[in-house]
Design a protein around this motif. Structure first.
Motif, PDB file in Angstrom:
ATOM      1  N   PRO A 154      -0.630  28.650  -4.744  1.00 38.04           N
ATOM      2  CA  PRO A 154       1.115  28.503  -4.796  1.00 38.04           C
ATOM      3  C   PRO A 154       1.240  27.053  -4.186  1.00 38.04           C
ATOM      4  CG  PRO A 154       0.170  29.516  -2.520  1.00 38.04           C
ATOM      5  CD  PRO A 154      -1.047  29.312  -3.185  1.00 38.04           C
ATOM      6  N   ALA A 155       0.845  26.135  -4.060  1.00 37.10           N
ATOM      7  CA  ALA A 155       1.401  25.105  -3.541  1.00 37.10           C
ATOM      8  C   ALA A 155       1.389  24.508  -5.065  1.00 37.10           C
ATOM      9  CB  ALA A 155       0.972  24.470  -2.313  1.00 37.10           C
ATOM     10  N   LEU A 157       0.826  22.132  -8.481  1.00 39.69           N
ATOM     11  CA  LEU A 157       1.914  22.624  -9.438  1.00 39.69           C
ATOM     12  C   LEU A 157       1.423  22.498 -11.093  1.00 39.69           C
ATOM     13  CD1 LEU A 157       3.543  19.447  -7.672  1.00 39.69           C
ATOM     14  CD2 LEU A 157       4.518  22.083  -8.577  1.00 39.69           C
ATOM     15  N   ARG A 180       6.732  48.629  -6.148  1.00 38.13           N
ATOM     16  CA  ARG A 180       7.161  47.312  -5.381  1.00 38.13           C
ATOM     17  C   ARG A 180       7.077  47.341  -3.748  1.00 38.13           C
ATOM     18  NH1 ARG A 180       9.357  45.573 -10.386  1.00 38.13           N
ATOM     19  NH2 ARG A 180      11.255  46.691  -9.529  1.00 38.13           N
ATOM     20  N   TYR A 181       7.900  48.771  -3.105  1.00 29.67           N
ATOM     21  CA  TYR A 181       8.049  48.793  -1.962  1.00 29.67           C
ATOM     22  C   TYR A 181       7.078  49.021  -0.727  1.00 29.67           C
ATOM     23  CZ  TYR A 181      10.532  49.929   2.168  1.00 29.67           C
ATOM     24  OH  TYR A 181      11.736  50.388   3.222  1.00 29.67           O
ATOM     25  N   VAL A 184       4.852  45.813  -0.482  1.00 31.35           N
ATOM     26  CA  VAL A 184       5.249  44.863   0.596  1.00 31.35           C
ATOM     27  C   VAL A 184       4.645  45.568   1.761  1.00 31.35           C
ATOM     28  CG1 VAL A 184       7.308  44.400   1.701  1.00 31.35           C
ATOM     29  CG2 VAL A 184       7.096  44.072  -0.180  1.00 31.35           C
ATOM     30  N   LYS A 185       4.723  46.993   1.634  1.00 29.35           N
ATOM     31  CA  LYS A 185       4.346  47.174   3.148  1.00 29.35           C
ATOM     32  C   LYS A 185       3.098  47.656   3.469  1.00 29.35           C
ATOM     33  CE  LYS A 185       8.299  50.413   3.928  1.00 29.35           C
ATOM     34  NZ  LYS A 185       8.416  52.099   4.945  1.00 29.35           N
ATOM     35  N   THR A 188       1.378  43.844   4.938  1.00 27.04           N
ATOM     36  CA  THR A 188       2.092  43.360   6.295  1.00 27.04           C
ATOM     37  C   THR A 188       1.933  44.695   7.526  1.00 27.04           C
ATOM     38  OG1 THR A 188       4.642  44.109   5.488  1.00 27.04           O
ATOM     39  CG2 THR A 188       3.845  41.705   5.244  1.00 27.04           C
ATOM     40  N   ASN A 323      -9.053  16.437  11.272  1.00 24.90           N
ATOM     41  CA  ASN A 323      -7.972  17.702  10.918  1.00 24.90           C
ATOM     42  C   ASN A 323      -8.286  18.667  10.055  1.00 24.90           C
ATOM     43  OD1 ASN A 323      -5.296  18.800   9.998  1.00 24.90           O
ATOM     44  ND2 ASN A 323      -5.954  18.005   7.846  1.00 24.90           N
ATOM     45  N   ARG A 330     -10.855  26.295  14.086  1.00 22.48           N
ATOM     46  CA  ARG A 330      -9.633  27.372  14.291  1.00 22.48           C
ATOM     47  C   ARG A 330      -9.486  28.670  12.894  1.00 22.48           C
ATOM     48  NH1 ARG A 330      -4.020  24.448  12.836  1.00 22.48           N
ATOM     49  NH2 ARG A 330      -4.139  24.757  10.784  1.00 22.48           N
ATOM     50  N   GLU A 485      -4.013  34.902   7.420  1.00 16.16           N
ATOM     51  CA  GLU A 485      -3.770  33.587   7.564  1.00 16.16           C
ATOM     52  C   GLU A 485      -5.511  33.311   7.568  1.00 16.16           C
ATOM     53  OE1 GLU A 485      -3.103  35.889  10.310  1.00 16.16           O
ATOM     54  OE2 GLU A 485      -4.740  35.049  11.797  1.00 16.16           O
ATOM     55  N   PHE A 489      -5.220  31.962  -1.084  1.00 19.68           N
ATOM     56  CA  PHE A 489      -5.937  30.503  -1.098  1.00 19.68           C
ATOM     57  C   PHE A 489      -5.448  30.452   0.698  1.00 19.68           C
ATOM     58  CE2 PHE A 489      -1.742  32.375  -0.481  1.00 19.68           C
ATOM     59  CZ  PHE A 489      -0.786  31.573   0.936  1.00 19.68           C
ATOM     60  N   LEU A 490      -5.894  30.803   1.418  1.00 22.11           N
ATOM     61  CA  LEU A 490      -6.027  30.097   3.106  1.00 22.11           C
ATOM     62  C   LEU A 490      -7.058  30.111   3.443  1.00 22.11           C
ATOM     63  CD1 LEU A 490      -2.807  31.109   4.565  1.00 22.11           C
ATOM     64  CD2 LEU A 490      -3.399  29.061   4.002  1.00 22.11           C
ATOM     65  N   ALA A 494      -6.370  26.011   4.285  1.00 25.69           N
ATOM     66  CA  ALA A 494      -5.883  25.836   3.012  1.00 25.69           C
ATOM     67  C   ALA A 494      -6.039  24.984   2.472  1.00 25.69           C
ATOM     68  CB  ALA A 494      -4.030  24.975   3.613  1.00 25.69           C
ATOM     69  N   GLU A 495      -5.808  24.191   1.033  1.00 23.02           N
ATOM     70  CA  GLU A 495      -6.202  23.026   0.372  1.00 23.02           C
ATOM     71  C   GLU A 495      -7.953  23.352   0.072  1.00 23.02           C
ATOM     72  OE1 GLU A 495      -3.565  19.433   0.758  1.00 23.02           O
ATOM     73  OE2 GLU A 495      -2.970  20.059   2.781  1.00 23.02           O
TER      74      GLU A 495
END
Lengths: 537, 396, 504
Positions: A154-155, A157, A180-181, A184-185, A188, A323, A330, A485, A489-490, A494-495
């Protein structure tokens, strides 16, 4: 049987894969198929990592760790000719939830029969069950898109990445509002909250929710566990009726088939060869050094080990930025499950008054109530194994007689929760192992009072043992917690979620990369394909 | 494995062909003989006895029963009087059909509903704050469908009460061999016929008594294959064949509305609110996308298609339910036929079809796909109302 | 005499909405079910001579733009210089305030590395707060049935997030679904500090610190906290009331709505009818649709969605009347106290409610209102409001007198441990369990946020049809904590809902 050697034929390869887990083997096969000179290096005498079958007692073959085939990607089976190399998966037809002193609940492949079963507990649930399946099947198209491609960024370009996001957005857009609803549910919510929007009865609820927590250090009430439910409905879009199955000859046969496929394409595999470290110079991987001192050169090094082991043990902190080290440290591994494998002199009696053994052929889930499963988690949070754990039991010898002597059986119980970090400290697991095994057998005994008299041999595996035997950090069977998390993409951080690492020419291909753990083969395949298109090898 | 209906002991005894299928989780006889023709003719010329226990059955009781049913059903249940049965369908919020079935009014606070699919949760969901009890009585009751022109005589013989004057879509409480039964004058054959509800424990006694009474009237047990031909002749739609319940549609375009299924007559729009009312009002105003019609094959053309291969015309041995495309004159697909059969009494090849509105008028000739000698051909069909057979005796 | 708008409710959101509407020239009436304005910050005498300040008190998240737009400062609203919270851990206490350096100094007394990290964490929140605050202060995009304007708004949000830079953007995406336990563990070592930071973030939903998703609540709180209103919730309500009246809003108290007739008006329980084309409901979505509306007007889908909106109460309030003000460590500057030893103790307090049991070691959130409001208790005496985390809505065996007494004893014991002598000074008390809270404040489930703050319920709040304050019924709008961005004294749902009302 194939015999592996422990010495490589030459001292230089296009790619060396550290770790012969199923993802490493799949990756090797794809690279070799593309004409690369590939070497897989495995520390144990057998390949497969956590997907191995071993003869622990004479005549009894245990799928030591991973015990069912979940979402092994069908296109990998096709592309790598795995059936030719001995792979055979038979679907698991039933899900059985025993209840002491009752017939329990069996969900069959037959919808009508399942409805009658559920109706014993709730008419409402019975009449909704198939509708739920349809909604899930629909939504799993979204998930399939996620697990069959590299993680969207997502990050980024980069137009290609944006296009991919757009494509996923389009699938989302094509859903109607209700879907769609629901999506979303689903992404999460906790498994129980989500399921309670549909169903009301036990043991249906805890048994379905149980599939949302397997291998994670979360409870059925933990938000984020609902989406795993989808995995159970992915079979249909893969063209199969059922998503879960046994591999004939044990789970290790999958690894063997992948290994044979890799060999057939010209890859080399060595076993009993522990890697000491990855040889890095000026931020670039050059090869590996074995514990026996042997030096193997490689254009590219690919680690099939978990991120923690890869970077903190094989690469070394001195080669990496502070970093990045922080991020790797973690990254949560948190092993949460154990295994108890039993060799049985006969089939135990579930005292459920059900005729025959058909209902025992699939998975048997010990999760009688929501509170039962949640309490099991509560104990684990504070560093204790569950006294009455959630169990996922299979008796593969009922479907595949080759894994046990005639009339005898192997029973494999996946146990949750068994936290790696018990409060006495992980290294105290050897003192606790027997008691842990007894808690599991005590639990089974509540359903099969004669279980103890059937046991010929038992193998108790704590997460500490998993770590010791396979190298998986903290015994996490997915090479890292499948929490939101740490996904897509994580994953793992990340990255660095595209199989690359901060070390040039060092790549990752294990479950610690997208799309994560489970016997899917997807990380290995996607890593290989990414490397091939991006000139990684 | 399917379960056994309370009549299973008898049906299995008579089912010489061993031709069974799974109907809603029950064993159901497809045909008692290896060929269903006998059974079909029993429905049309004498009487056939069929076990229809697998229909889902619900009992709705309590002071708000009527309130609940009038909220759920597209038809105005307020108009249904005690002792009356009505055919109706029900929809979701978007006016898409969920299922169809019958509602029997035993009293103002006691109704029975039959359906093709389990609907317990749907009824339950819509009963919030209502004083009503919904019970699934599917496994408590057996139902026998006694269908055919002689069914009245047989039942008059077998059952107490005034069967002879029991009107179309009416019900009475009665007894058969001293067992309490509820008899409704309903059926799925489009002919004179009755359905007999009895408690499980009484099932075999009732079955035997009816068979005994039918001895002199050529009553035979009949199965689903024969029923399928009869219902197509009558133009009755079937959930899962001619339409799909909105709850089970993965895509929206697969859903249907009552108007699209020619069930507009069973929708009462102008009354207190019911589920789907807004959407249906809108559709009524703006028109429907699809129309449900009957198709009659042009027999001469049909014959010719086969004659070209030097073959006699081949009619399907059983009713078919695999949808086939329907084209207009220009070869553009404008719909699909969802089920069809050769009608042995009409001597016609028939089909039920959904055709896009605006592409035809009644009486037009369209084309349907026919496979002859492994080759796809087009056969002209005439569009008609979906009701090919409707004898007076059904209502008289 | 018809009104343009009738606002149902008497709390902060109702007052905010009414003020905005009246300011915009609408003829507004507020129908408040109780005799006291204020909703969850309204007074009631719970023991002769002692008055409760209500349940909510923290005004630090009340939007400053609402204060400005309504000119609340002209109506007596002032900000407190500093709001101090005394956080008791195990054998330690820390005084937290909105001043970062001051707080860091306090933290340094227990851990110097935590003090450094606290500043860093605050700096990080500061850096990423822009797009998040913007997100929280805008009518949310409809993600379930997006129109082109919604897509545009989503795109804008995404773009703003991207402007943070790749690293921070990914970090925001990473931290939102996390458990506060893991997040705080990454930053800090001191158990008491972690517990103090976590407690308020986890108690808004059915979750403990171990529950994934709780970190989103911490994030929202951390970026939206500012200065508190002097006099806390009660003072805020009084300023809002004055503002509303000054704009010409009409008030009707002790007026319980029995039925809503969208587009027409509302029926009151005394059988009177208030006519108004527009109805703005500042009460929970479940109250609005399941109690005040005829079930026949709700579509099945909508009704199911409303029913499934999760509103499980998990907190009780114990009001104490004490004959002398408690003496606190730290110069007695703090008027709020947190008692939670460590993250596990919060989690352990949460565990039992899953089984409809209650902990014997509750975590406490204490508010001492009398410092600001000397009219709540006789001179020299005081009122203490204790929020008890966690208690179940329905206790196994019921909330019997015995069960209530036991809970009170446990709370008072815990309190007395940290504030010695408090036990002896108690002259009267009142316990409000979630059931009592539901009863007294008309809150579904006794849920203080009018709906759990779980991720799915924040993104689509309360249902897709109503996520933008509109409802399936013309002329009926929602503006309680059950709408975006959720519960608490923020004024945001009230203010944003009015934007939607005026847009039409």
């Amino acid at each position: 049987m194939i015999k592996f050697v422990s010495k490589p034929k030459t001292s230089s390869y296009d790619a060396v894969i550290v770790g012969g887990g199923h993802n490493g083997l799949v990756c090797a096969a794809y690279l070799a198929k593309a004409g690369k000179k590939v070497l897989v290096v495995e520390k144990r005498p057998l390949v497969g990592g956590a997907a191995v079958s071993e003869q622990i007692a004479p005549g009894f073959i245990f799928s030591t760790f991973s015990y069912v085939v979940s979402l092994f990607r069908p296109h990998i089976i096709r592309q790598l000719n795995l059936v030719k190399h001995g792979l055979q998966i038979i679907p698991m037809e039933t899900t059985y939830n025993p209840i002491p002193g009752d017939k329990g609940l069996v969900r069959w492949a037959d919808a009508g029969r399942t409805r009658h079963e559920i109706a014993r507990f709730s008419q409402k649930d019975a009449s909704l069950y198939s509708e739920f399946g349809l909604a899930m099947g629909r939504l799993s198209r979204f998930t399939k898109n996620i697990i069959d491609t590299t993680a969207p960024q997502p990050a980024s370009l980069n137009p290609k990445e944006l296009f991919k996001l757009l494509k996923m957005g389009k699938i989302f857009k094509n859903f109607d509002g209700n879907m769609r609803y629901l999506n979303v549910k689903l992404m999460t919510m906790s498994a129980i909250d989500f399921l309670q929007e549909w169903f009301e009865s036990e043991p249906l609820l805890p048994s379905m929710a149980g599939s949302g927590i397997i291998g994670t250090f979360m409870g059925i009430r933990s938000p984020g566990t609902a989406y795993v439910l989808l995995h159970h409905y992915m079979g249909e879009i893969d063209g199969a009726y059922r998503a879960w199955g046994f591999s004939i000859g044990g789970t290790g046969q999958i690894s063997l088939a992948c290994a044979k496929s890799a060999l057939s394409f010209g890859a080399e595999i060595i076993t009993d060869a522990a890697v000491d470290h990855i040889d890095i110079k000026n931020g670039r991987a050059r090869g590996i050094v074995l514990e026996n001192g042997d030096d193997i050169k490689a254009g590219t090094v690919i680690s099939c080990l978990d991120p923690n082991r890869t970077f903190l043990k094989m690469v070394g902190e001195h080669e990496l930025s502070e970093n990045f080290i922080t991020q790797i440290k973690r990254y949560k591994n948190r092993g949460s499950s154990g295994k108890v494998n039993l060799a049985l002199s006969r089939l135990p009696n579930f005292r459920d008054g059900r005729p025959g053994q058909h209902h025992l052929k699939g998975d048997i889930t010990i999760a009688p109530t929501i509170d039962y499963v949640e309490r099991a988690y509560d104990e684990a949070k504070y560093g204790e194994y569950s006294k009455r754990p959630f169990l996922n039991i299979v008796i593969p010898s009922l479907s595949d007689p080759s894994v046990a002597p005639p009339g005898k059986h192997v029973l494999s119980a996946f146990v949750q929760y068994a936290p790696y970090n018990i409060k006495e400290g992980a290294d105290k697991w050897p003192d606790k192992r027997e008691a842990f095994g007894n808690a599991v057998i005590d639990t089974i005994e509540e359903y099969c009072p004669d279980i103890r008299s059937c046991i010929i041999h038992k193998q108790i595996i704590s997460p500490w043992d998993i770590e010791k035997m396979t190298g998986l950090t903290e015994g996490n069977i997915f090479q890292g917690e499948l929490s939101l998390e740490q996904l897509a993409f994580l994953r793992p951080v990340a990255e660095w979620s595209r199989y690359r690492t901060p070390i040039s020419k060092l790549w990752m291909c294990g479950s610690g990369t997208h799309p994560g753990g489970g016997l899917m083969g997807a990380p290995g395949e996607l890593a290989a394909k990414t490397m091939l298109t991006e000139g990684g090898v | 494995m399917p379960i056994k209906s309370p009549f299973h002991q008898r049906t299995s005894q008579f089912c010489q062909s061993m031709n069974w299928k799974d109907w809603a989780g029950y064993y159901a006889v497809v045909s008692y003989d290896t060929n269903h023709e006998q059974e079909y003719f029993a429905y049309r010329h004498a009487a056939g006895l069929m076990d229809v226990t697998p229909l889902f059955k619900y009992e709705v009781t309590g002071p708000d029963s009527l309130h609940l049913l009038s909220r759920i059903m597209a038809k105005d249940i307020n108009k249904v009087k005690q002792g009356q049965v009505t055919y109706c369908c029900w929809c979701d919020d978007d006016g898409k059909i969920l299922d169809d079935g019958t509602v029997s009014c035993l009293s103002q606070d006691h109704y029975r509903v039959t359906s093709a699919e389990p609907v317990f949760h749907w009824f339950h969901q819509n009963a919030r704050s209502l004083k009503v009890t919904i019970e699934d009585i599917t496994s408590r009751f057996g139902i026998l469908a006694l269908q055919g022109p002689l069914s009245r005589e047989i039942l008059t013989h077998a059952a107490g009460g005034d069967i002879a004057s029991l009107g179309f879509f009416k019900l009475i409480d009665s007894t058969i061999d001293n067992r309490r039964v509820t008899i409704t004058r309903t059926g799925y054959t489009g002919d004179l016929g009755y359905e007999i509800w009895c408690e499980n424990n009484d099932a075999l006694v009732v079955y035997d008594a009816v068979m005994e009474s039918g001895k002199n009237y050529q009553l035979i047990p009949a199965g689903l294959a024969a029923l399928d031909v009869a219902r197509i002749e009558a133009g009755f739609i079937m959930n899962g064949v001619d339409y799909f319940s909105a709850n089970h549609c993965v895509i929206n375009s697969r859903k249907s509305t009552p108007f699209e299924l020619n069930l507009g007559w069973s929708v009462n729009l102008n009354r207190d609110s019911f589920i789907g009312q807004q959407a249906l009002k809108k559709e009524k105003k703006e028109g429907s996308l699809w129309q449900f019609v009957g198709l009659e094959y042009d027999w001469d053309a049909y014959e010719k298609i086969f004659a070209n291969f030097d073959l006699p015309p081949q009619t399907p041995a059983q009713a078919w339910r695999t949808a086939v495309p329907v084209y207009n004159k220009n070869g553009k697909q404008i719909g699909r036929a969802t089920s069809g059969a050769w009608s042995p009494i009409l001597k016609k090849n028939l089909a039920l079809a959904s055709i896009k509105t605006g592409n035809f008028t009644m009486g037009d000739t369209l084309h349907i796909e026919v496979t002859a000698e492994y080759e796809r051909q087009l056969c002209p069909v005439t569009v008609c109302k979906p009701m090919f057979f409707n004898p007076d005796r059904k209502r008289d | 005499m018809p009104f343009d708008v009738v606002v149902i409710g008497g709390g902060v959101n109702a007052l905010t909405a009414a003020s905005y509407l009246a300011k915009a020239g609408r003829k507004v009436t507020i129908v408040c079910p109780t005799d006291q304005i204020g909703g969850l910050c309204s007074r009631h005498e719970f023991y002769p001579g002692f008055t409760s300040p209500g349940i909510l008190y923290d005004t630090s998240m009340f939007r400053s733009w609402v204060v400005d737009e309504l000119g609340l400062k002209d109506h007596g609203l002032t900000y407190a210089k500093s709001t101090k919270t005394l956080a008791f851990g195990k054998d330690q206490h820390i005084i937290l305030s909105e001043h970062i350096d001051e707080t860091a100094e306090e933290i340094a007394k227990v851990s110097s590395s935590d003090a450094k990290n606290y500043k860093e964490m605050k700096a990080f929140y500061g850096k990423i707060s822009g797009p998040i605050i913007q997100f929280l202060n805008t009518i949310p995009a409809d993600i379930v049935d997006p129109q082109s304007s919604d897509l545009w708004s989503l795109f804008k949000r995404g773009f703003q997030l991207r402007k943070l830079g790749k690293k921070d953007m990914l970090e925001v995406l990473r931290l939102a679904p996390m458990a506060v336990y893991d997040w705080l563990d990454e930053w800090f070592e001191n158990d008491g500090l972690k517990a103090a930071l976590a407690l308020l973030a986890v108690t808004e939903s059915y979750s403990g610190p171990w529950s994934p998703g709780t970190n989103a609540n911490l994030l929202i709180q951390q970026v939206s906290r500012g200065s508190s209103v002097k006099g806390d919730g009660l003072a805020l309500v009084s300023a809002l009331e004055k503002a509303a009246k000054s704009f010409g809003a009409h008030f009707e108290t002790k007026a319980k709505v029995s039925a809503i007739q969208p587009g027409k008006g509302v029926d009151l329980e005394d059988n009177s009818f208030i006519e108004a084309k527009t109805i703005v409901a500042a009460c929970g979505p479940k109250n609005v649709f399941l109690e005040m509306m005829d079930a026949r007007h709700l579509s099945n889908t909508f009704e199911q969605r409303v029913t499934k909106f999760r509103t499980r109460g998990l907190c009780s309030q114990l009001l104490l009347a004490v004959n002398k003000a408690p003496s606190l460590v730290g110069n007695g500057e703090a008027n709020r106290i947190l008692i939670a030893e460590d993250l596990d103790s919060i989690e352990r307090a949460f565990d039992p409610i899953k089984y409809d049991e209650v902990t014997s070691h509750p975590c406490l959130e204490i508010y001492l209102p009398s410092q600001e409001h000397n009219d709540l208790a006789p001179t020299g005496q005081a009122v203490i409001s204790v929020l008890i985390h966690y208690t179940p809505y329905s206790l196994k065996g019921g909330w019997t007198g015995e069960a209530r007494e036991k809970l009170c004893d446990n709370v008072i014991e815990t309190l007395d441990n940290k504030i010695p002598g408090i036990k002896q000074s108690i002259v009267g008390k009142e316990l409000l369990t979630p059931q009592d809270i539901q009863e007294r404040y008309d809150l579904s489930g006794g849920q203080l946020c009018e709906g759990e703050h779980a991720l799915d319920q924040l993104l689509v709040r309360p249902t897709p049809e109503c996520s933008q304050y509109k409802t399936p019924f013309d002329g009926l709008y929602l503006c309680s904590g059950g709408s975006f961005p959720g519960g608490g004294l923020t004024g945001a749902p009230g203010a944003l809902a009015v934007k939607m009302v005026l847009r039409k």
